[in-house]
Scaffold this motif. Sequence first.
Motif, short mmCIF file in Angstrom:
data_model
loop_
_atom_site.label_atom_id
_atom_site.label_comp_id
_atom_site.label_asym_id
_atom_site.label_seq_id
_atom_site.Cartn_x
_atom_site.Cartn_y
_atom_site.Cartn_z
N ASN A 1 55.35 35.54 47.44
CA ASN A 1 56.64 34.96 48.17
C ASN A 1 57.34 34.85 46.48
N LYS B 1 60.30 40.22 53.93
CA LYS B 1 60.15 38.77 53.98
C LYS B 1 61.78 38.78 54.05
N ARG C 1 50.65 23.48 54.92
CA ARG C 1 52.10 23.03 54.12
C ARG C 1 52.45 21.88 56.20
N SER D 1 49.86 29.59 54.30
CA SER D 1 48.98 28.89 53.97
C SER D 1 47.76 27.98 53.94
N ARG E 1 44.45 27.17 52.88
CA ARG E 1 43.65 26.41 51.90
C ARG E 1 42.67 26.76 51.79
C1 E4P Z 1 52.72 33.12 52.64
O1 E4P Z 1 53.51 34.40 52.85
C2 E4P Z 1 53.26 32.44 51.98
O2 E4P Z 1 53.71 33.48 50.59
C3 E4P Z 1 52.03 31.14 51.82
O3 E4P Z 1 51.34 31.55 52.61
C4 E4P Z 1 52.22 29.57 51.68
O4 E4P Z 1 51.41 29.08 50.79
P1 E4P Z 1 51.33 27.46 50.15
O5 E4P Z 1 51.89 26.37 51.58
O6 E4P Z 1 49.91 27.49 49.58
O7 E4P Z 1 52.78 28.08 48.92
#
Ligand code: E4P
Length: 228
Positions: free
Chosen positions: A28, A82, A131, A163, A165
């Motif tokens: 991204n 994207k 998130r 996203s 973790r």
């Molecule tokens: C996926 O395409 C995103 O780049 C990514 O999973 C965002 O993750 P983050 O919330 O850790 O920034």
Amino acid sequence: MKFFLDTGNVEEVRRAAALGVLDGVTTNPSLLAKEGKPFREALVEMCGLVEVVNGEVVATDAEGMIAEGRELASIHPNIVVKIPMMPEGFKAIRVLRSEGIRINVTLVFSPAQALLVAKAGAYFVSPFLGRLDDIASDGMKLLGEIIEVYRQYSFETQVLAASLRHSMHVVEAAKLGADIATMPYKVFEQLFKHPLTDRGLEAFLQDWEKARAVLGDILAPEAVKSKK
Ligand code: E4P
């Protein structure tokens, strides 16, 4: 389930790809900006390592997204474009799809948005689970709802759990049937780890060392030869 690395770092992709279980990469703008390497160069190198590399547009109007989407797709056949979840993005999806360009709709936070993404014929939908957890909402619940809705209609859009973790996120997403999990390199590394594996290996090696002093090394070529 496919594993993607969520990174802008080519070395991380190289290291993970060498292990033979990596299927793709999501980048991204924030991740690529962090690395300080020209974007095109990073994407080209990644495309040489894995079969799918997601590159994101930064324009927010349909025309801009179409131009950037075409530009990204022209870099390499492995690129998936994207597009952020917004009405202008849908105008761009319509045009880019008609040109055979694969689309990943990113920043998805509700089943209603995911339903629209599938109807638009996107290749991937990216719900951002971590998130949602960050704001005390249930990211996994969203993933389950999207998969349930998609199954009702056999939509072809693949669900890309984003996203993430930690490794439990990956396992939970797999249990729900997500097609892909994209994760930072540190989460990818966590998948390999278990303290009992480390402890078990240490004990095997210690026992082997002790026995070797008395019995010799049965795996050494001389030992194999003398047995024949
Ligand atoms: C996926 O395409 C995103 O780049 C990514 O999973 C965002 O993750 P983050 O919330 O850790 O920034």
